[in-house]
Scaffold this motif. Sequence first.
Motif, PDB file in Angstrom:
ATOM      1  N   PHE A 139       1.288   9.742   7.022  1.00  0.00           N
ATOM      2  CA  PHE A 139       0.419   8.772   6.353  1.00  0.00           C
ATOM      3  C   PHE A 139      -0.894   8.640   7.104  1.00  0.00           C
ATOM      4  O   PHE A 139      -0.905   8.353   8.306  1.00  0.00           O
ATOM      5  CB  PHE A 139       1.109   7.418   6.259  1.00  0.00           C
ATOM      6  CG  PHE A 139       0.326   6.398   5.477  1.00  0.00           C
ATOM      7  CD1 PHE A 139       0.215   6.467   4.094  1.00  0.00           C
ATOM      8  CD2 PHE A 139      -0.299   5.350   6.139  1.00  0.00           C
ATOM      9  CE1 PHE A 139      -0.497   5.522   3.385  1.00  0.00           C
ATOM     10  CE2 PHE A 139      -1.019   4.387   5.440  1.00  0.00           C
ATOM     11  CZ  PHE A 139      -1.112   4.482   4.063  1.00  0.00           C
TER      12      PHE A 139
ATOM     13  N   GLU B 190       2.158   1.690  -3.445  1.00  0.00           N
ATOM     14  CA  GLU B 190       1.117   2.214  -4.336  1.00  0.00           C
ATOM     15  C   GLU B 190       0.938   3.712  -4.155  1.00  0.00           C
ATOM     16  O   GLU B 190       0.608   4.434  -5.106  1.00  0.00           O
ATOM     17  CB  GLU B 190      -0.203   1.493  -4.066  1.00  0.00           C
ATOM     18  CG  GLU B 190      -0.190   0.026  -4.480  1.00  0.00           C
ATOM     19  CD  GLU B 190      -1.401  -0.732  -3.973  1.00  0.00           C
ATOM     20  OE1 GLU B 190      -2.223  -0.115  -3.233  1.00  0.00           O
ATOM     21  OE2 GLU B 190      -1.538  -1.927  -4.293  1.00  0.00           O
ATOM     22  N   GLN B 191       1.164   4.202  -2.920  1.00  0.00           N
ATOM     23  CA  GLN B 191       1.050   5.633  -2.633  1.00  0.00           C
ATOM     24  C   GLN B 191       2.318   6.388  -3.023  1.00  0.00           C
ATOM     25  O   GLN B 191       2.404   7.604  -2.814  1.00  0.00           O
ATOM     26  CB  GLN B 191       0.778   5.842  -1.131  1.00  0.00           C
ATOM     27  CG  GLN B 191      -0.559   5.289  -0.650  1.00  0.00           C
ATOM     28  CD  GLN B 191      -1.731   6.070  -1.195  1.00  0.00           C
ATOM     29  OE1 GLN B 191      -1.682   7.291  -1.286  1.00  0.00           O
ATOM     30  NE2 GLN B 191      -2.793   5.364  -1.561  1.00  0.00           N
ATOM     31  N   ARG B 192       3.295   5.674  -3.575  1.00  0.00           N
ATOM     32  CA  ARG B 192       4.573   6.253  -4.001  1.00  0.00           C
ATOM     33  C   ARG B 192       5.335   6.895  -2.849  1.00  0.00           C
ATOM     34  O   ARG B 192       6.026   7.913  -3.013  1.00  0.00           O
ATOM     35  CB  ARG B 192       4.361   7.275  -5.128  1.00  0.00           C
ATOM     36  CG  ARG B 192       3.752   6.666  -6.381  1.00  0.00           C
ATOM     37  CD  ARG B 192       3.616   7.692  -7.495  1.00  0.00           C
ATOM     38  NE  ARG B 192       3.028   7.084  -8.682  1.00  0.00           N
ATOM     39  CZ  ARG B 192       2.785   7.737  -9.823  1.00  0.00           C
ATOM     40  NH1 ARG B 192       3.091   9.031  -9.902  1.00  0.00           N
ATOM     41  NH2 ARG B 192       2.259   7.103 -10.859  1.00  0.00           N
ATOM     42  N   LEU B 193       5.214   6.277  -1.679  1.00  0.00           N
ATOM     43  CA  LEU B 193       5.949   6.746  -0.512  1.00  0.00           C
ATOM     44  C   LEU B 193       7.273   6.005  -0.361  1.00  0.00           C
ATOM     45  O   LEU B 193       8.249   6.553   0.160  1.00  0.00           O
ATOM     46  CB  LEU B 193       5.105   6.561   0.754  1.00  0.00           C
ATOM     47  CG  LEU B 193       3.769   7.303   0.779  1.00  0.00           C
ATOM     48  CD1 LEU B 193       3.004   6.958   2.043  1.00  0.00           C
ATOM     49  CD2 LEU B 193       3.994   8.804   0.671  1.00  0.00           C
TER      50      LEU B 193
ATOM     51  N   ARG C  40      -6.144   4.508   7.491  1.00  0.00           N
ATOM     52  CA  ARG C  40      -7.054   4.008   6.481  1.00  0.00           C
ATOM     53  C   ARG C  40      -7.718   2.723   6.968  1.00  0.00           C
ATOM     54  O   ARG C  40      -7.183   2.027   7.814  1.00  0.00           O
ATOM     55  CB  ARG C  40      -6.315   3.713   5.165  1.00  0.00           C
ATOM     56  CG  ARG C  40      -5.631   4.942   4.567  1.00  0.00           C
ATOM     57  CD  ARG C  40      -4.761   4.541   3.396  1.00  0.00           C
ATOM     58  NE  ARG C  40      -4.020   5.699   2.880  1.00  0.00           N
ATOM     59  CZ  ARG C  40      -4.457   6.503   1.949  1.00  0.00           C
ATOM     60  NH1 ARG C  40      -5.642   6.276   1.409  1.00  0.00           N
ATOM     61  NH2 ARG C  40      -3.747   7.527   1.526  1.00  0.00           N
TER      62      ARG C  40
ATOM     63  N   ARG D 294       0.829  -1.213   0.000  1.00  0.00           N
ATOM     64  CA  ARG D 294       0.000   0.000   0.000  1.00  0.00           C
ATOM     65  C   ARG D 294       0.864   1.263   0.000  1.00  0.00           C
ATOM     66  O   ARG D 294       0.558   2.247  -0.670  1.00  0.00           O
ATOM     67  CB  ARG D 294      -0.933  -0.013   1.210  1.00  0.00           C
ATOM     68  CG  ARG D 294      -2.031  -1.084   1.111  1.00  0.00           C
ATOM     69  CD  ARG D 294      -3.050  -0.937   2.223  1.00  0.00           C
ATOM     70  NE  ARG D 294      -4.150  -1.880   2.051  1.00  0.00           N
ATOM     71  CZ  ARG D 294      -4.184  -3.106   2.551  1.00  0.00           C
ATOM     72  NH1 ARG D 294      -3.162  -3.528   3.291  1.00  0.00           N
ATOM     73  NH2 ARG D 294      -5.216  -3.900   2.351  1.00  0.00           N
ATOM     74  N   LEU D 295       1.949   1.222   0.762  1.00  0.00           N
ATOM     75  CA  LEU D 295       2.842   2.380   0.789  1.00  0.00           C
ATOM     76  C   LEU D 295       3.534   2.563  -0.556  1.00  0.00           C
ATOM     77  O   LEU D 295       3.786   3.696  -0.994  1.00  0.00           O
ATOM     78  CB  LEU D 295       3.880   2.210   1.902  1.00  0.00           C
ATOM     79  CG  LEU D 295       3.329   2.147   3.325  1.00  0.00           C
ATOM     80  CD1 LEU D 295       4.457   1.914   4.316  1.00  0.00           C
ATOM     81  CD2 LEU D 295       2.556   3.419   3.677  1.00  0.00           C
TER      82      LEU D 295
END
Length: 245
Positions: free
Chosen positions: A240, A218-221, A243, A215-216
């Motif tokens: 962050f 995918e968030q480009r973090l 969620r 997920r991180l």
Amino acid sequence: MTVSAFSSPSGAPLRQRARAATRSELDAIPWLAVLEPAQREQAVAELQVADAEVGERVCRIGRQANFWFGVVDGLLKMSNDDSTGQAITFTGVPPGGWFGEGTLLKREVYRYNIQVLRKSVVAGLPIDTFHELLEHSIGFNRFVLNQLNERLGQFIAARETDRIGNPDVRVARNLAALFHPQLYPGVGSMLRITQQELGYLVGLSRQRVNEALKRLHEQRLISVEYGGLRVLDLQGLRSFPMRAT
């Protein structure tokens, strides 16, 4: 080094492996740069390093603090898993991190364990040299003061994170802490860590850590790379949002 400084699961002290630091290892110690030439020469002469294996303990609850420790390479964790209360992992200690200055200042025994999560190179500065530098070096005083201040903020944030039930947020905040540029300058933007090791620090299974990292990503973090993780947006990790899982 004394037996109380380095200890291993087998009981054999790491002091038997202690040696002088190499030039590249000295270059990885951030506070040496703030010392005057004579002070640096003294510190280098007193510094020792040891190659620590997975599972070995650098510090143990109840042992007298005799050294100021730092991670030249590798990964350690700070926990209370030998105490009578609930087991808690306080933080991880990646390359460039130095720890235990508060205990040394008060000349107390350790109230936490420091355990090796992956093969590491650990440096130690004797307590008397530590106090001598505090008394005579303004630059060293500022470094230690900054350490204490930043670590206080880190533990306050960790306390807040512990109250968050969302695993994705916990992974994000713990990763952000490991990339702290002041406390852990040796990390840079890439941290060598496995999902299992991160799970030990966060208190989650490897599978749940894997889901959070996806997920991180995918968030480009972050970017998951061979042998570790690269941070793409440190501030984004720190903030962050919670969620639903």
